[in-house]
Design a protein around this motif. Structure first.
Motif, PDB file in Angstrom:
ATOM      1  N   LEU A   1       7.149 -10.049   6.083  1.00  0.00           N
ATOM      2  CA  LEU A   1       5.746 -10.028   5.661  1.00  0.00           C
ATOM      3  C   LEU A   1       5.032  -8.793   6.197  1.00  0.00           C
ATOM      4  N   LEU A   2       5.311  -8.432   7.445  1.00  0.00           N
ATOM      5  CA  LEU A   2       4.643  -7.277   8.052  1.00  0.00           C
ATOM      6  C   LEU A   2       5.076  -5.967   7.407  1.00  0.00           C
ATOM      7  N   ALA A   3       6.264  -5.964   6.804  1.00  0.00           N
ATOM      8  CA  ALA A   3       6.725  -4.750   6.123  1.00  0.00           C
ATOM      9  C   ALA A   3       5.822  -4.386   4.955  1.00  0.00           C
ATOM     10  N   ARG A   4       4.999  -5.336   4.485  1.00  0.00           N
ATOM     11  CA  ARG A   4       4.090  -5.088   3.366  1.00  0.00           C
ATOM     12  C   ARG A   4       2.693  -4.668   3.834  1.00  0.00           C
ATOM     13  N   TRP A   5       2.477  -4.489   5.126  1.00  0.00           N
ATOM     14  CA  TRP A   5       1.139  -4.216   5.654  1.00  0.00           C
ATOM     15  C   TRP A   5       0.426  -3.105   4.900  1.00  0.00           C
ATOM     16  N   ASP A   6       1.088  -1.972   4.729  1.00  0.00           N
ATOM     17  CA  ASP A   6       0.428  -0.799   4.127  1.00  0.00           C
ATOM     18  C   ASP A   6       0.074  -1.019   2.663  1.00  0.00           C
ATOM     19  N   SER A   7       0.766  -1.926   1.992  1.00  0.00           N
ATOM     20  CA  SER A   7       0.522  -2.108   0.559  1.00  0.00           C
ATOM     21  C   SER A   7      -0.426  -3.272   0.267  1.00  0.00           C
TER      22      SER A   7
ATOM     23  N   ALA B   1      -8.069  -8.227   2.981  1.00  0.00           N
ATOM     24  CA  ALA B   1      -8.084  -9.664   3.270  1.00  0.00           C
ATOM     25  C   ALA B   1      -6.711 -10.148   3.715  1.00  0.00           C
ATOM     26  N   ILE B   2      -5.662  -9.651   3.099  1.00  0.00           N
ATOM     27  CA  ILE B   2      -4.316 -10.076   3.470  1.00  0.00           C
ATOM     28  C   ILE B   2      -3.900  -9.433   4.789  1.00  0.00           C
ATOM     29  N   ARG B   3      -4.290  -8.187   5.039  1.00  0.00           N
ATOM     30  CA  ARG B   3      -4.002  -7.570   6.341  1.00  0.00           C
ATOM     31  C   ARG B   3      -4.682  -8.358   7.457  1.00  0.00           C
TER      32      ARG B   3
ATOM     33  N   ASP C   1      -4.957  -3.881  -5.826  1.00  0.00           N
ATOM     34  CA  ASP C   1      -3.841  -4.816  -5.914  1.00  0.00           C
ATOM     35  C   ASP C   1      -2.831  -4.298  -6.932  1.00  0.00           C
ATOM     36  N   GLN C   2      -1.565  -4.565  -6.633  1.00  0.00           N
ATOM     37  CA  GLN C   2      -0.496  -4.200  -7.558  1.00  0.00           C
ATOM     38  C   GLN C   2       0.359  -5.431  -7.808  1.00  0.00           C
ATOM     39  N   VAL C   3       0.625  -5.718  -9.062  1.00  0.00           N
ATOM     40  CA  VAL C   3       1.453  -6.860  -9.430  1.00  0.00           C
ATOM     41  C   VAL C   3       2.554  -6.367 -10.351  1.00  0.00           C
TER      42      VAL C   3
ATOM     43  N   VAL D   1       6.595 -11.623  -1.067  1.00  0.00           N
ATOM     44  CA  VAL D   1       7.234 -10.305  -1.026  1.00  0.00           C
ATOM     45  C   VAL D   1       7.801  -9.891  -2.370  1.00  0.00           C
ATOM     46  N   SER D   2       7.877 -10.813  -3.326  1.00  0.00           N
ATOM     47  CA  SER D   2       8.391 -10.445  -4.647  1.00  0.00           C
ATOM     48  C   SER D   2       7.502  -9.432  -5.352  1.00  0.00           C
ATOM     49  N   GLY D   3       6.216  -9.469  -5.043  1.00  0.00           N
ATOM     50  CA  GLY D   3       5.274  -8.613  -5.750  1.00  0.00           C
ATOM     51  C   GLY D   3       4.839  -9.168  -7.085  1.00  0.00           C
TER      52      GLY D   3
END
Length: 384
Positions: free
Chosen positions: A275-281, A285-287, A136-138, A214-216
């Motif tokens: 939301l799907l643009a974040r798939w790779d990151s 569980a979120i995928r 995870d990255q925050v 999407v903010s991260g």
């Protein structure tokens, strides 16, 4: 499953009038129910008919499936009289006498009778599998809530009335170090999606969940919580169509949902591309949540369709894998295959209601998407 010694219950139906109620009560008694009553319906037009099912059925998954199957057979009898199912109850047999109505104008008794019980086989469930929230990255960045105060929330409603408290709850939710679970439960579990009901304030609030994701700025567990609520919101359309199907059939109209449900479903779909643009990151569980959410909107699925197939292969032979196979069939618009997979899942997951697969005039994709949504939420509820 319940602590009861056995299972009994009631099967309730609504028919257009007294003539149909008398005929249905007579047929249900002849079918094998020991007691059938009818009276004018309190919460719907027409007459309410109730069949008392003394059983007893075993207090396990097969027993509950058996009484549900008897209810499905009784529903077929009710349809011949212009009736539709309207709930029922399950209880220990010792409690059945307590809920017997008094003074019903129509009553048929058939002491000692019991309706035919179909053979029920519960399939062997595949094993669970872990869906991780790592890596995870925050990032320490602000969350864009611009436009929140430009919405006329006081003119919109949630379960408790005017929705003018929504902006403060959204701001509290945007604080990852605040009282996250309590705030989220108040905002959606209590106010905006109370018991799955959509309100005029529900759809306008959903895009702010996407902005938080999407903010991260939120950790993975909180992002997953928001995906879960988006999945719950999106699933209201399929559930509503299935719930309305029997009544719609006897009223000779297609199943429908109200405008608020349609708006909520549309609004969630509009969030999917970002939301799907974040798939790779995102972690697994979120995928998984994204895959199941995308299956409700196949027209958005092209960017990740093969990723869903790859993830289904990775979890092949597990419960998450079964739902991912279902999601992949839906995004490929293979609706008959999706319904077949959903039917197999219902065979081993006792919490699914098989009666919904019988819903008249509901497309296969809608039935399959309902099974997917409910199953996906159960899988995600076990994620640490």
């Amino acid at each position: 499953m319940t602590g009861w010694s056995a299972v009994a219950g009631t099967h309730a139906f609504v028919v257009p009038g007294e003539e149909q109620a008398r005929a249905l009560a007579e047929d249900l008694a002849a079918y094998g129910f020991a007691l059938v009553t009818a009276r004018p319906a309190r919460q719907a037009a027409g007459w309410a008919v109730m069949a008392f099912d003394e059983g007893p059925y075993p207090p396990d998954a097969a027993g509950h499936r058996s009484i549900d199957a008897v209810g499905r057979q009784a529903a077929a009898v009710a349809r011949r009289h212009g009736g539709y199912p309207d709930g029922g109850s399950r209880c220990d047999p010792s409690l059945l006498e307590r809920i017997r109505p008094t003074g019903a104008p129509i009553e048929h008794t058939n002491p000692g009778a019991r309706p035919p019980v179909p053979d029920i086989v519960i399939g062997e469930a595949p094993p669970p599998a872990s869906l991780t929230l790592a890596p995870d990255q925050v990032r320490d960045v602000p969350i864009d809530l611009s436009g929140l105060d430009e919405i006329a929330w006081a003119d919109l409603e949630h379960v408790h009335g005017p929705a003018d408290d929504v902006p403060d709850l959204v701001r509290a939710l945007a604080d990852p170090y605040g009282d996250w679970e309590s705030t989220l439960d108040e905002l959606f579990g209590d106010d905006l999606l109370h018991q799955g009901t959509c309100y005029t304030a529900t759809a306008p609030a959903l895009p702010f969940l996407t902005r938080m994701i999407v903010s991260g700025a939120l950790p993975a567990k909180q992002r997953l919580d928001l995906h879960v609520w988006l999945l719950i919101a999106a699933g209201r359309r399929a559930e509503g169509l299935l719930v309305d199907a029997d009544r719609a059939a006897v009223e000779h109209r297609p199943p429908t949902v109200d405008e608020m449900v349609r708006q909520v479903h549309y609004t969630v779909g509009a969030q999917l591309p970002v939301l799907l643009a974040r798939w790779d990151s995102e972690p697994a569980a979120i995928r998984y949540a994204l895959a199941c959410l995308t299956a409700l909107y196949p027209h958005h699925a092209h960017p990740i369709a093969e990723h869903i197939a790859d993830m289904a292969a990775q979890f092949d032979g597990t419960q998450p894998g079964a739902y991912l196979n279902l999601a992949h069939a839906l995004v490929r618009s293979q609706d008959d295959q999706a319904l077949s997979i959903a039917t197999d899942i219902v065979g081993w997951e006792p919490d699914h209601n098989p009666a919904l697969l019988d819903a008249p005039h509901v497309p296969a994709a809608v039935k399959a998407s309902y099974i997917l949504t409910e199953g996906a939420l159960r899988v995600l509820s076990t994620t640490p």
